[in-house]
Structures are given as structure tokens and as C-alpha cells.
Scaffold this motif. Sequence first.
Motif, PDB file in Angstrom:
ATOM      1  N   ARG A  56       6.506  -2.017 -12.402  1.00  0.00           N
ATOM      2  CA  ARG A  56       7.610  -2.297 -12.239  1.00  0.00           C
ATOM      3  C   ARG A  56       6.210  -2.075 -10.722  1.00  0.00           C
ATOM      4  N   LEU A  57       6.465  -2.763  -9.856  1.00  0.00           N
ATOM      5  CA  LEU A  57       6.284  -2.029  -8.717  1.00  0.00           C
ATOM      6  C   LEU A  57       7.614  -1.833  -7.749  1.00  0.00           C
ATOM      7  N   ALA A  58       6.867  -0.123  -6.505  1.00  0.00           N
ATOM      8  CA  ALA A  58       8.239   0.499  -6.243  1.00  0.00           C
ATOM      9  C   ALA A  58       7.876  -0.084  -4.860  1.00  0.00           C
ATOM     10  N   SER A  59       8.794  -0.152  -3.786  1.00  0.00           N
ATOM     11  CA  SER A  59       8.593  -1.477  -3.070  1.00  0.00           C
ATOM     12  C   SER A  59       9.471  -0.718  -1.691  1.00  0.00           C
ATOM     13  N   VAL A  60       8.961  -0.216  -0.763  1.00  0.00           N
ATOM     14  CA  VAL A  60       9.678   0.333   1.082  1.00  0.00           C
ATOM     15  C   VAL A  60       9.971  -0.995   1.719  1.00  0.00           C
ATOM     16  N   GLY A  61      10.657  -1.560   2.105  1.00  0.00           N
ATOM     17  CA  GLY A  61      10.486  -2.687   2.587  1.00  0.00           C
ATOM     18  C   GLY A  61       9.728  -4.182   2.116  1.00  0.00           C
ATOM     19  N   ASP A  62       8.731  -3.834   2.503  1.00  0.00           N
ATOM     20  CA  ASP A  62       7.766  -5.236   2.307  1.00  0.00           C
ATOM     21  C   ASP A  62       6.543  -4.829   2.409  1.00  0.00           C
ATOM     22  N   GLN A  63       6.458  -2.779   1.517  1.00  0.00           N
ATOM     23  CA  GLN A  63       4.644  -2.329   1.364  1.00  0.00           C
ATOM     24  C   GLN A  63       5.248  -1.983   0.105  1.00  0.00           C
ATOM     25  N   HIS A  64       4.679  -2.113  -1.076  1.00  0.00           N
ATOM     26  CA  HIS A  64       4.486  -1.919  -1.794  1.00  0.00           C
ATOM     27  C   HIS A  64       3.786  -0.371  -2.259  1.00  0.00           C
ATOM     28  N   VAL A  65       4.536   0.637  -2.693  1.00  0.00           N
ATOM     29  CA  VAL A  65       4.077   1.730  -2.602  1.00  0.00           C
ATOM     30  C   VAL A  65       3.800   3.048  -3.647  1.00  0.00           C
ATOM     31  N   GLY A  66       4.906   2.352  -5.247  1.00  0.00           N
ATOM     32  CA  GLY A  66       4.146   3.139  -5.955  1.00  0.00           C
ATOM     33  C   GLY A  66       4.059   2.106  -7.363  1.00  0.00           C
ATOM     34  N   VAL A  67       3.754   2.431  -8.523  1.00  0.00           N
ATOM     35  CA  VAL A  67       4.306   1.842  -9.400  1.00  0.00           C
ATOM     36  C   VAL A  67       4.704   2.413 -10.018  1.00  0.00           C
ATOM     37  N   VAL A  68       6.074   2.259 -11.180  1.00  0.00           N
ATOM     38  CA  VAL A  68       6.989   2.360 -12.154  1.00  0.00           C
ATOM     39  C   VAL A  68       6.703   2.085 -13.594  1.00  0.00           C
ATOM     40  N   VAL A  69       6.315   2.838 -14.032  1.00  0.00           N
ATOM     41  CA  VAL A  69       5.612   1.928 -16.121  1.00  0.00           C
ATOM     42  C   VAL A  69       7.146   2.584 -16.528  1.00  0.00           C
ATOM     43  N   ILE A  70       8.221   2.229 -17.773  1.00  0.00           N
ATOM     44  CA  ILE A  70       9.113   2.035 -18.420  1.00  0.00           C
ATOM     45  C   ILE A  70       8.563   1.900 -19.529  1.00  0.00           C
ATOM     46  N   TYR A  71       9.145   3.294 -20.430  1.00  0.00           N
ATOM     47  CA  TYR A  71       8.581   2.957 -22.230  1.00  0.00           C
ATOM     48  C   TYR A  71       9.010   4.392 -22.215  1.00  0.00           C
ATOM     49  N   GLU A  72       9.797   3.506 -24.030  1.00  0.00           N
ATOM     50  CA  GLU A  72      10.804   4.128 -24.959  1.00  0.00           C
ATOM     51  C   GLU A  72      11.498   5.848 -24.285  1.00  0.00           C
ATOM     52  N   GLU A  73      12.365   4.702 -23.111  1.00  0.00           N
ATOM     53  CA  GLU A  73      13.587   5.149 -22.628  1.00  0.00           C
ATOM     54  C   GLU A  73      13.002   6.099 -21.657  1.00  0.00           C
ATOM     55  N   SER A  74      12.227   6.309 -20.830  1.00  0.00           N
ATOM     56  CA  SER A  74      11.081   7.396 -20.164  1.00  0.00           C
ATOM     57  C   SER A  74      10.091   6.449 -19.325  1.00  0.00           C
ATOM     58  N   SER A  75      10.390   7.330 -18.082  1.00  0.00           N
ATOM     59  CA  SER A  75       9.390   6.301 -16.926  1.00  0.00           C
ATOM     60  C   SER A  75       8.199   7.157 -16.402  1.00  0.00           C
ATOM     61  N   LEU A  76       7.490   6.421 -16.017  1.00  0.00           N
ATOM     62  CA  LEU A  76       6.267   7.217 -14.972  1.00  0.00           C
ATOM     63  C   LEU A  76       6.282   6.268 -13.673  1.00  0.00           C
ATOM     64  N   GLN A  77       6.635   7.487 -12.965  1.00  0.00           N
ATOM     65  CA  GLN A  77       5.820   7.191 -11.865  1.00  0.00           C
ATOM     66  C   GLN A  77       4.316   7.657 -10.834  1.00  0.00           C
ATOM     67  N   LEU A  78       3.627   6.585 -10.423  1.00  0.00           N
ATOM     68  CA  LEU A  78       2.023   7.196  -9.898  1.00  0.00           C
ATOM     69  C   LEU A  78       2.296   6.500  -8.633  1.00  0.00           C
ATOM     70  N   GLN A  79       2.199   7.710  -7.653  1.00  0.00           N
ATOM     71  CA  GLN A  79       1.215   7.141  -6.592  1.00  0.00           C
ATOM     72  C   GLN A  79       0.270   7.748  -5.917  1.00  0.00           C
ATOM     73  N   ALA A  80      -0.038   6.871  -5.417  1.00  0.00           N
ATOM     74  CA  ALA A  80      -1.645   6.909  -4.455  1.00  0.00           C
ATOM     75  C   ALA A  80      -2.063   7.310  -2.910  1.00  0.00           C
ATOM     76  N   LEU A  81      -2.148   8.072  -2.779  1.00  0.00           N
ATOM     77  CA  LEU A  81      -1.938   8.214  -1.465  1.00  0.00           C
ATOM     78  C   LEU A  81      -3.228   8.753  -0.919  1.00  0.00           C
ATOM     79  N   ALA A  82      -3.887   8.638   0.547  1.00  0.00           N
ATOM     80  CA  ALA A  82      -5.175   9.125   1.131  1.00  0.00           C
ATOM     81  C   ALA A  82      -5.392  10.976   1.171  1.00  0.00           C
ATOM     82  N   ALA A  83      -6.126  10.826   0.561  1.00  0.00           N
ATOM     83  CA  ALA A  83      -6.883  12.266   1.215  1.00  0.00           C
ATOM     84  C   ALA A  83      -7.357  13.395   2.417  1.00  0.00           C
ATOM     85  N   PRO A  84      -7.535  14.004   2.756  1.00  0.00           N
ATOM     86  CA  PRO A  84      -9.057  14.254   3.302  1.00  0.00           C
ATOM     87  C   PRO A  84      -9.959  14.383   2.377  1.00  0.00           C
ATOM     88  N   ARG A  85     -11.453  14.713   3.304  1.00  0.00           N
ATOM     89  CA  ARG A  85     -12.416  14.631   2.349  1.00  0.00           C
ATOM     90  C   ARG A  85     -13.310  15.437   1.965  1.00  0.00           C
TER      91      ARG A  85
END
Length: 212
Positions: A56-85
Motif C-alpha cells: 500500500r502507498l502511504a500518502s500525505v495530501g496528494d504526495q506519496h511519501v512511503g510504502v506499507v507492506v502487510i504480511y502475517e498481521e505485521s507490517s513493513l514501512q519503507l520510506q526513501a529520503l534524499a541524503a547528502p553526497r
Amino acid sequence: MFRRRRREQPEQVVEQEPAAPTRESGPWDADEPHPETDRIDLGGLRLPHNPDFDVRLASVGDQHVGVVVIYEESSLQLQALAAPRSSGLWDEVKTKIRAQAKDLAEREGPFGSELSGEVKSDGNPRPARYIGIDGPRWFLLAVISGQGANDETVSEAFIDFVKDVVVVRGDEPMAREEPIPLRRPNEQTGETTDEGPGFSPFKRGPEISEIR
């Protein structure tokens, strides 16, 4: 006397095989050699396809900001952020997480240092495991919560999932810790392409729902 010029033979194009990955597993950067497997293309993230996982896509307003993966009544949240070089973000993010959840303990995991323990969700304690991975100009935060934070079998399934994620940072300038943009699989950016008959971003054909 003129000699007939020998017809020039067209140069043969030698197809180069994709370079072999230099590491055993990811998360992968889109620009580095990585296994070409069946993945769900969400723009900034390409996720391995697993028919047992509900993505599932996690959204704030109109922006998709992360992903939620559900499996066996548990969840995995993923978020990718920009980082300094020049440096990663995980040490800094760890400090922020521990300031909000003081009961978390630091330990070594498959990706290095991680945080685990219990956090309050809707007033109730819930097992959680925070995993941070620093990549080239990106940072990936993975949070396993629920039974999967402690259950070895469920946890291993989530870890294998994270190991095959591809992060697509892109070349555009982004602010520090800005979420890398995501999109639904059927949302195209730029030119539209004809994928031909039979194309489907999913083997099982599920819809990706949204969490707001």
C-alpha cells in the motif's frame, strides 16, 4: 584498370551482458548493477513482487511519501529520503527516533546498527524494529512492527524483501531528508509508452491501495 571496391561490411553490434552485482544483496541503487527480477515500479522505489504481501502507498495530501507492506498481521514501512553526497543520515535519524521512543535498544542486524523494542501505538505497546540503510545520496528507513518485529520467520521474509528493493534517486536536486517521490504503477511520468499486450506490473494483478 579499376578495381572494384569491396563492399564495406556493417559493423556488428556486440550486445553487452549486464554487469554482475558487486554485492550479494541490496537494497540496490538504480545506477549500480543489480539482479533484473520482477519488481513493482513505484517511481522512486522498485519493490520485489511477492504475491503474499499486500503493498500500500502511504500518502500525505496528494504526495506519496512511503510504502506499507502487510504480511502475517505485521507490517513493513519503507520510506526513501534524499541524503547528502558526503555523509549518511542513519546516525542522525537514530538519535531522533530514540528521543521519541526511549525504550528502544540498539543492536546489530543484517544491515548494521538498528533499533528494536516497543513503541506505543494508539496507547498500546507494539513491538517495533527500526532499520536504516545509507545509500549513495539516499537513505532508506525500514520499520517492522507487530509480530514480525520478534518472529524470526516473518522478520526474515521482510528482510529478504528489503534486500531486493531498488532505490531510484534521480539526478534532480533535492533537499536533505526530502522524500523521494513515489507514484502508483499505472501513473506515467513524461512520455507514455506502449507496453504491448499482456503487460501487468503485478503477476497476481492486485490494486495498490493508499493509506493517508
